[in-house]
Write an enzyme that holds these catalytic residues in place. Structure first.
Site, PDB file in Angstrom:
ATOM      1  CD  GLN A  59      -3.332   0.058   0.671  1.00 58.57           C
ATOM      2  OE1 GLN A  59      -3.844  -0.800   1.348  1.00 58.57           O
ATOM      3  NE2 GLN A  59      -3.791   0.370  -0.525  1.00 58.57           N
TER       4      GLN A  59
ATOM      5  CB  SER B 103      -1.251  -0.553   5.394  1.00 61.77           C
ATOM      6  OG  SER B 103      -0.968  -1.390   4.283  1.00 61.77           O
ATOM      7  CB  THR B 104      -1.169  -5.445   8.132  1.00 60.98           C
ATOM      8  OG1 THR B 104      -0.406  -4.842   9.186  1.00 60.98           O
ATOM      9  CG2 THR B 104      -0.821  -6.922   8.102  1.00 60.98           C
ATOM     10  CG  HIS B 105      -3.772  -2.971   3.776  1.00 66.98           C
ATOM     11  ND1 HIS B 105      -4.216  -1.673   3.736  1.00 66.98           N
ATOM     12  CD2 HIS B 105      -4.356  -3.516   4.874  1.00 66.98           C
ATOM     13  CE1 HIS B 105      -5.021  -1.448   4.767  1.00 66.98           C
ATOM     14  NE2 HIS B 105      -5.121  -2.546   5.472  1.00 66.98           N
ATOM     15  CG  ASN B 106       1.809  -7.270   3.552  1.00 68.11           C
ATOM     16  OD1 ASN B 106       1.151  -7.152   4.580  1.00 68.11           O
ATOM     17  ND2 ASN B 106       2.975  -6.711   3.408  1.00 68.11           N
TER      18      ASN B 106
END
Lengths: 193, 590
Positions: free
Chosen positions: B348, B515-518
């Site tokens: 992100q 963010s932990t949006h991998n």
């Protein structure tokens, strides 16, 4: 060296940490000093416990110097990091001021910490800036963590902010205090456990 | 020695959001399902109880519910020419570990992606021309369109009791919702949360600029709600302990609160916690996964569990790692562009700016994880990109997520970080500041990918995942543009002090939380040469293997991903139950 009253800190380490922490968070009208709030006890407990021993830290080698964007790349546990870092900071302070950190006056302590923060101080074999960042971080943790961990005594850190702590039920307050300061006597885990 | 167990109907690897949803749907279809979860058993009653759960040091700072990097982490290099070094601690993102996975510790933002996001390459090409997309931008369409996925987005929202405001009901634009969203068949199951003061300041400023603010679709509930599983969720207390915490009051939808109590009570489901899967045993002759090998982390014993159907429902890094370790599919080669496993890893691209108000009271500690005001005006393709030099955009939003004292203190630019002046500024501004965030898309780049690290190993001696990743030209331009838009909104609030605008500059840094949006690594597509799974998330290389989660996204849009992760899980579960179980085999001819 005299036997220490601490779980893991030596008297010399504790003296350094007390002088440094009280320069970072001095006593004034807003709160007592860091050490008066138990921050040195907090650091002692943290470094003596799983965190200090390297829990949740990947320590496998090879250990190599990375870019700053790689974050922490030393093989040291936090306990050893602070042991080596404090020793390096003391050696640098002796060379620069001719006295130990704890023997410096308030202005000189401020100068010394500022030199570490900016990277102007160069420790022998240890990153001064990296040490300062870790020191600042653990002092802030001690001042603001739940008093359950030994620091933030009498909730001084939370009172300084106006942070109400637990139990934190704001179902009505989100509307009734919208735009108005919500104040409550802060309460911590110990008030409920 | 490996103990071979009796075959079961299905094995689900990883019991977070996707694994919980899939296991539930498979047991409903009559299958006997074994759930292999690498983390520990967890229940809200035992593990998220008051007062101990509201412990910022333990959960936020020491990351108690996050993946333990001492057991398994990953490595990073920015460019192909470099060697990678391990993330020795997690900072930029926080993969979950334990029953419920990252779904336990999320904030609760539950978006649907824009129709544009699902047809990215086609729509950019149609609007901006055949040569608009640079050769090294390896973006792709999803394998299904928004309108096909719409009923499944709805199912996930009903599971969570998502609280929000529709902006587009069957094509009709509704004031106060997001006018840019795709058409919805129904409104959210619950009304939006009451906005915070910061959210209202943002809303008024956005309106004054002619933008279209709307409340976050939130899995922090606005009222008591019984979900389709019969489980009751409670209205949020705005306690300010969502991300990195389990919810003490069942007010945040998570696998633990919305499905697991039903699943764990079902005799057709067996949970095996602390079970680390080491290999999917691939039978290349039948093109099936014959069994799953795992190690019981409590005893060190190794097992082989044969299964009729295998679902890989771990986080993107683990999904990709298990395919690479099991030699299923062709590893992606960034030099030739051939192969698909590990391809199109995305993150992100975030930016932000802080605002400080002498005369406003924000009370940042009165917060829920997903209670912001947002604008989509600069997201997706909701604005003309002609001449801008980048594609995609960002969700821009404001509203405190928490005011926790170790991590949530803000001071104006130029404030010392310690000493008396720091104390004064901290006390003065703690309740008078907040941040405007831009959550930007990250479009796939040829050189950003995942493979196995040649040097560093996990606790079982297996290679770590190596991430070759950096922000590229599109990302930097996107971040500069969308952060500037956030600054325009900030200025319209007329703050006493405007913070330093923080677009994403420089190289990807593992330290600051972003963010932990991998996403990516096992992407979906219509061509087995350039994707790992087909439109039903079935692996091209093994017809009884389904791979769920954000690892299947071809790239990462600006909106947070969990709504789409949940929708895809229901979509795949439906295809398995209604089609695959009737006639097992490839659902799409290769």
């Amino acid at each position: 060296m005299a036997a220490s009253d601490y779980l893991t800190l030596t008297e010399a380490e504790a003296a350094f940490l007390q002088a440094a922490a009280d320069t970072i968070i001095p006593a004034d009208a807003l709160s007592p000093s860091a050490s008066q709030c138990g921050v040195i006890d907090f650091i002692d407990c943290e470094l003596a416990g799983p965190y200090g021993e390297g829990a949740r830290l990947y320590r496998d080698g090879p250990i190599e110097k990375g870019k700053p964007e790689h974050g922490y790349q030393l093989g040291l546990t936090p306990r050893d990091f602070f042991a080596d870092g404090i020793a390096a900071a003391e050696a640098w302070t002796q060379a620069r001021f001719g006295r130990s950190f704890a023997a410096l006056g308030e202005t000189e302590r401020g100068e010394a910490l500022a030199a570490m923060e900016s990277g102007k101080a160069e420790f022998a074999g240890f990153g001064a800036k990296e040490f300062f960042e870790a020191l600042l971080t653990i002092v802030m943790e001690g001042f603001f963590a739940d008093p359950y961990y030994g620091g933030n005594r009498d909730l001084a850190g939370w009172k300084m902010l106006g942070y109400p702590g637990l139990m934190a039920d704001y179902q009505a307050a989100i509307e009734t205090y919208r735009g108005k300061r919500y104040r409550a006597k802060p309460r911590s885990i110990g008030d409920f456990a | 020695m490996v103990t071979r167990l009796k075959e079961v109907d299905a094995v689900v690897i990883g019991i977070g959001w996707t694994g919980s949803i899939l296991a539930r749907e498979l047991t409903k279809a009559g299958l006997r399902v074994v759930g292999l979860e690498r983390g520990k058993m967890r229940t809200p009653e035992a593990d998220f109880a008051l007062p101990f759960i509201r412990d910022e040091l333990k959960y936020h700072v020491r990351q108690e519910l996050v993946q333990d990097p001492a057991l398994e982490t990953l490595t990073l290099r920015h460019e192909l020419s470099e060697s990678a070094l391990p993330f020795r601690r997690f900072g930029a993102f926080m993969p979950g570990m334990g029953l419920g996975g990252a779904g336990t510790i999320w904030n609760g933002m539950t978006w649907r992606f824009l129709p544009f996001d699902h047809e990215l390459r086609s729509r950019i090409t149609a609007r901006y021309g055949k040569n608009a997309i640079a050769d090294d931008m390896t973006i792709a369409d999803w394998a299904m369109r928004y309108d096909e996925l719409e009923p499944y987005y709805e199912r996930f929202e009903k599971l969570c009791g998502t609280s929000g405001k529709a902006g587009n009901l069957n094509g009709e634009i509704i004031a106060g919702g997001n006018p840019f969203e795709g058409p919805r068949r129904s409104d959210y199951p619950n009304p939006p949360l009451p906005p915070s003061h910061a959210g209202m300041l943002f809303e008024n400023a956005a309106k004054s600029l002619g933008l279209h603010p709307y409340p976050t679709p939130s899995a922090n509930l606005s009222r008591e709600y019984r979900n389709p599983e019969g489980l009751v969720l409670n209205p949020t207390l705005f306690c300010g302990h969502c991300d990195r915490f389990g919810c003490a009051t069942n007010s945040k939808a998570s696998p633990n609160s919305t499905i697991l109590p039903v699943l764990l009570a079902d005799p057709r489901f067996e949970l095996r916690p602390q079970s680390w899967v080491t290999e999917l045993v691939h039978d290349t002759a039948s093109r099936k996964v014959a069994a799953v090998r795992y190690t019981d982390m409590a005893t060190g014993e190794e097992f082989e569990q044969p299964a009729g159907l295998v679902a890989l429902c771990a986080y993107p890094f683990t999904n990709t790692k298990l395919l690479l370790l099991s030699r299923i599919g062709t590893p992606y080669d960034p030099v030739t562009g051939q192969g698909a496993v590990g391809k199109n890893y995305c993150y992100q691209v975030t930016g932000n700016v802080a605002v400080f108000f002498e005369k406003e009271e924000i009370n940042p500690f009165i917060a829920a994880g997903a209670n912001q005001m947002n604008v989509d005006d600069f997201n997706g393709d909701n604005f003309d990109h002609g001449g801008l030099g980048f594609f995609g955009g960002a969700l821009i939003f404001a509203g405190p997520v928490h005011g926790r004292p170790i991590a949530g203190r803000m001071t104006p630019p130029g404030t010392p970080r310690w000493g008396r002046a720091w104390k004064e500024a901290t006390a003065k501004w703690y309740s008078r500041a907040f941040t405007i965030h831009a959550s930007g898309a990250n479009f796939a780049h040829r050189a950003n990918y995942l493979d196995l690290d040649p040097t560093y190993r996990d606790a079982l001696g297996r290679p770590l995942i190596r991430m070759t990743y950096n922000f590229r030209d599109n990302d930097r331009k996107l971040s500069a543009f969308t952060t500037a838009k956030a600054v325009e909104i900030a200025r319209a609030m007329n703050p006493t002090i405007l913070g330093m605008p923080m677009p994403r500059r420089g190289d990807f840094n593992v330290l600051p939380y972003q963010s932990t949006h991998n996403t990516g690594g096992t992407i979906m597509g219509e061509d087995p040469k350039t994707s790992v799974v087909n439109r039903y998330l079935q692996a091209w290389e093994a017809s009884n293997l389904f791979i769920l989660g954000a690892s299947t996204f071809p790239q990462n849009p600006g909106h947070p991903p969990t709504g789409a992760v949940g929708a895809l899980a229901y979509w795949a579960a439906d295809a398995i139950a209604t089609r695959y179980l009737k006639t097992p085999g490839a659902l799409v001819p290769a």
